[in-house]
Design a protein around this motif. Structure first.
Motif, PDB file in Angstrom:
ATOM      1  N   LEU A 295      20.226 -19.805  26.437  1.00  0.00           N
ATOM      2  CA  LEU A 295      18.961 -20.218  27.038  1.00  0.00           C
ATOM      3  C   LEU A 295      17.943 -19.085  26.929  1.00  0.00           C
ATOM      4  N   ALA A 296      18.353 -17.883  27.318  1.00  0.00           N
ATOM      5  CA  ALA A 296      17.446 -16.740  27.242  1.00  0.00           C
ATOM      6  C   ALA A 296      17.040 -16.463  25.795  1.00  0.00           C
ATOM      7  N   ASP A 297      18.014 -16.492  24.906  1.00  0.00           N
ATOM      8  CA  ASP A 297      17.741 -16.250  23.491  1.00  0.00           C
ATOM      9  C   ASP A 297      16.824 -17.330  22.915  1.00  0.00           C
ATOM     10  N   GLY A 298      17.055 -18.570  23.307  1.00  0.00           N
ATOM     11  CA  GLY A 298      16.237 -19.678  22.808  1.00  0.00           C
ATOM     12  C   GLY A 298      14.792 -19.563  23.246  1.00  0.00           C
ATOM     13  N   ILE A 299      14.583 -19.173  24.506  1.00  0.00           N
ATOM     14  CA  ILE A 299      13.211 -19.003  25.003  1.00  0.00           C
ATOM     15  C   ILE A 299      12.525 -17.876  24.238  1.00  0.00           C
ATOM     16  N   ARG A 300      13.238 -16.773  24.021  1.00  0.00           N
ATOM     17  CA  ARG A 300      12.651 -15.662  23.262  1.00  0.00           C
ATOM     18  C   ARG A 300      12.269 -16.089  21.852  1.00  0.00           C
ATOM     19  N   LYS A 301      13.148 -16.850  21.210  1.00  0.00           N
ATOM     20  CA  LYS A 301      12.879 -17.286  19.834  1.00  0.00           C
ATOM     21  C   LYS A 301      11.734 -18.289  19.789  1.00  0.00           C
ATOM     22  N   PHE A 302      11.693 -19.212  20.737  1.00  0.00           N
ATOM     23  CA  PHE A 302      10.584 -20.170  20.779  1.00  0.00           C
ATOM     24  C   PHE A 302       9.262 -19.429  21.020  1.00  0.00           C
ATOM     25  N   ALA A 303       9.297 -18.410  21.897  1.00  0.00           N
ATOM     26  CA  ALA A 303       8.091 -17.627  22.169  1.00  0.00           C
ATOM     27  C   ALA A 303       7.661 -16.859  20.915  1.00  0.00           C
ATOM     28  N   ALA A 304       8.631 -16.326  20.177  1.00  0.00           N
ATOM     29  CA  ALA A 304       8.319 -15.612  18.938  1.00  0.00           C
ATOM     30  C   ALA A 304       7.705 -16.561  17.910  1.00  0.00           C
ATOM     31  N   ASP A 305       8.178 -17.804  17.880  1.00  0.00           N
ATOM     32  CA  ASP A 305       7.604 -18.810  16.978  1.00  0.00           C
ATOM     33  C   ASP A 305       6.142 -19.078  17.330  1.00  0.00           C
ATOM     34  N   ILE A 306       5.855 -19.120  18.640  1.00  0.00           N
ATOM     35  CA  ILE A 306       4.480 -19.321  19.088  1.00  0.00           C
ATOM     36  C   ILE A 306       3.594 -18.173  18.605  1.00  0.00           C
ATOM     37  N   VAL A 307       4.098 -16.943  18.733  1.00  0.00           N
ATOM     38  CA  VAL A 307       3.324 -15.769  18.307  1.00  0.00           C
ATOM     39  C   VAL A 307       3.058 -15.822  16.806  1.00  0.00           C
ATOM     40  N   SER A 308       4.066 -16.224  16.021  1.00  0.00           N
ATOM     41  CA  SER A 308       3.875 -16.343  14.567  1.00  0.00           C
ATOM     42  C   SER A 308       2.796 -17.375  14.242  1.00  0.00           C
ATOM     43  N   LEU A 309       2.846 -18.509  14.955  1.00  0.00           N
ATOM     44  CA  LEU A 309       1.841 -19.543  14.727  1.00  0.00           C
ATOM     45  C   LEU A 309       0.458 -19.059  15.159  1.00  0.00           C
ATOM     46  N   GLU A 310       0.401 -18.321  16.264  1.00  0.00           N
ATOM     47  CA  GLU A 310      -0.879 -17.779  16.730  1.00  0.00           C
ATOM     48  C   GLU A 310      -1.492 -16.833  15.699  1.00  0.00           C
ATOM     49  N   LYS A 311      -0.657 -16.018  15.066  1.00  0.00           N
ATOM     50  CA  LYS A 311      -1.160 -15.092  14.048  1.00  0.00           C
ATOM     51  C   LYS A 311      -1.756 -15.863  12.872  1.00  0.00           C
ATOM     52  N   LEU A 312      -1.074 -16.931  12.483  1.00  0.00           N
ATOM     53  CA  LEU A 312      -1.576 -17.768  11.392  1.00  0.00           C
ATOM     54  C   LEU A 312      -2.897 -18.426  11.776  1.00  0.00           C
ATOM     55  N   VAL A 313      -2.940 -18.981  12.988  1.00  0.00           N
ATOM     56  CA  VAL A 313      -4.142 -19.659  13.458  1.00  0.00           C
ATOM     57  C   VAL A 313      -5.300 -18.679  13.617  1.00  0.00           C
ATOM     58  N   SER A 314      -5.001 -17.460  14.071  1.00  0.00           N
ATOM     59  CA  SER A 314      -6.042 -16.437  14.227  1.00  0.00           C
ATOM     60  C   SER A 314      -6.761 -16.192  12.901  1.00  0.00           C
ATOM     61  N   LYS A 315      -6.003 -16.117  11.826  1.00  0.00           N
ATOM     62  CA  LYS A 315      -6.599 -15.925  10.501  1.00  0.00           C
ATOM     63  C   LYS A 315      -7.454 -17.126  10.114  1.00  0.00           C
ATOM     64  N   MET A 316      -6.973 -18.309  10.459  1.00  0.00           N
ATOM     65  CA  MET A 316      -7.690 -19.531  10.095  1.00  0.00           C
ATOM     66  C   MET A 316      -9.044 -19.656  10.782  1.00  0.00           C
ATOM     67  N   ILE A 317      -9.121 -19.152  12.022  1.00  0.00           N
ATOM     68  CA  ILE A 317     -10.386 -19.264  12.750  1.00  0.00           C
ATOM     69  C   ILE A 317     -11.213 -17.983  12.628  1.00  0.00           C
ATOM     70  N   GLY A 318     -10.755 -17.071  11.779  1.00  0.00           N
ATOM     71  CA  GLY A 318     -11.517 -15.863  11.507  1.00  0.00           C
ATOM     72  C   GLY A 318     -11.469 -14.805  12.562  1.00  0.00           C
ATOM     73  N   GLN A 319     -10.380 -14.788  13.354  1.00  0.00           N
ATOM     74  CA  GLN A 319     -10.228 -13.764  14.387  1.00  0.00           C
ATOM     75  C   GLN A 319      -9.294 -12.666  13.893  1.00  0.00           C
ATOM     76  N   PRO A 320      -9.481 -11.426  14.374  1.00  0.00           N
ATOM     77  CA  PRO A 320      -8.497 -10.384  14.075  1.00  0.00           C
ATOM     78  C   PRO A 320      -7.166 -10.787  14.677  1.00  0.00           C
ATOM     79  N   VAL A 321      -6.066 -10.560  13.978  1.00  0.00           N
ATOM     80  CA  VAL A 321      -4.746 -10.899  14.488  1.00  0.00           C
ATOM     81  C   VAL A 321      -4.477 -10.124  15.766  1.00  0.00           C
ATOM     82  N   GLY A 322      -3.976 -10.825  16.794  1.00  0.00           N
ATOM     83  CA  GLY A 322      -3.670 -10.169  18.061  1.00  0.00           C
ATOM     84  C   GLY A 322      -4.707 -10.411  19.121  1.00  0.00           C
ATOM     85  N   VAL A 323      -5.825 -11.067  18.752  1.00  0.00           N
ATOM     86  CA  VAL A 323      -6.863 -11.373  19.754  1.00  0.00           C
ATOM     87  C   VAL A 323      -6.319 -12.358  20.773  1.00  0.00           C
TER      88      VAL A 323
END
Length: 323
Positions: A295-323
């Motif tokens: 359960l703990a590992d799954g939540i961490r991995k799902f959260a990491a997936d969200i961060v990866s998607l956020e980085k991709l989306v940040s580039k798409m909307i023209g934001q610096p990664v990590g905003v």
């Protein structure tokens, strides 16, 4: 008949993918998605219009960079969900940010917002399952959402107490993770394989299914996270099974007789019905090392997936990664 055709006669087949072409190919009734699947799909040229629409929406509705990123993420999930619902006759599961797994109010707010976005797209809430981690807080959030008519899919479920608490909360559906349970036991036992008939993940779903049916719970059981078609065969007859395109292809290519293993008519002596408060839930979960770790590992991995998607989306909307 192929194993897939026979399986469809006794179990609702769900596609575990964000690839709309794969969904159209296998024609499941329902579909589940998650940030990892959306990350892959968002980079495919054929889905550029969905991504562009999400970017345009975020840029036109929000000025603050963080709010703009969140708006684009939510709209992207809903955009893919809407597209999928034009193909499947049933429901799509849309996931709440895993970083809200211990936040009851945050989970409820996000679920309501996703439903509102679907409504704005003309999609009825009865066709949406809000996907929430099966923590104590996630289950409490789902209990309240269900009372509002928002249906929930409780995911990252690895143990009996999680299943009991979900059923008592009246959630629509649970997703026990068969393959990840197997992974843990393979490592723990130091072996390379376990026969499907002895697979701990399979046995966990069988136990939950029989408990639900023998005590009249309406919560549906959807086996998930499969490593091989042998696990699927052993769960034939389960309410639903969510299966990756690779395993759907293998099932379709296999011509063998499929025997129903699970039936709504409870067989044999049933387990006594139990009720869990928070202390009982946490203790029983704590006593299950596999479930606690996964359960703990799954939540961490799902959260990491969200961060990866956020980085991709940040580039798409023209934001610096990590905003």
């Amino acid at each position: 008949m192929s194993l897939l055709d026979q399986l469809r006669a006794m179990t609702v087949v769900v596609a575990d993918t964000g690839d709309i072409e794969a969904i159209a190919r296998y024609k499941p009734r329902d579909t589940t998605t998650n940030p990892s699947l959306l990350y892959k799909a968002a980079q495919m040229p054929q889905y550029k219009r969905i991504v562009d629409a999400a970017v345009s929406f975020a840029q036109s509705t929000e000025d603050d960079p963080k709010a703009q990123l969140e708006a684009c993420m939510d709209k992207l999930a809903v955009g893919f969900g809407k597209e999928i619902l034009q193909i499947v006759p049933g429901r799509v599961s849309t996931e709440v940010d895993a970083r809200l797994s211990f936040d009851v109010e945050g989970t409820i707010a996000k679920a309501r917002h996703l439903i509102d976005l679907y409504k704005a797209e003309g999609v009825d809430k009865d066709r949406i399952l809000i996907k929430i981690a099966s923590t104590w807080e996630g289950i409490r959030a789902a209990e309240r959402l269900e009372k509002e008519g928002i249906h929930c899919n409780l995911t990252l479920l690895f143990s009996f107490p999680q299943a009991v608490a979900c059923a008592e909360a009246g959630v629509t559906l649970i997703s026990p993770f068969v393959g990840r349970i197997l992974d843990w036991h393979l490592k723990d036992r130091g072996v390379k394989s376990i026969p499907p008939t002895e697979d701990p993940g399979v046995e966990s779903v069988q136990r939950i299914y029989r408990y639900y049916k023998s005590h009249g719970y309406k919560t549906e059981v959807m086996g998930a996270s499969f490593r091989n078609i042998g696990e699927i065969v052993e769960l034939a007859g389960c309410d639903l099974l969510t299966i990756s395109p690779d395993l759907l292809k293998e099932l379709e290519a296999t011509d063998e007789t499929l025997v129903r293993k699970l039936s709504p008519k409870a067989e044999g002596e049933s387990e006594p019905k139990i009720s869990l408060d928070e202390k009982g839930f946490r203790w029983m979960l704590n006593e299950d090392a596999m479930a606690t770790e996964k359960l703990a590992d799954g939540i961490r991995k799902f959260a990491a997936d969200i961060v990866s998607l956020e980085k991709l989306v940040s580039k798409m909307i023209g934001q610096p990664v990590g905003v």
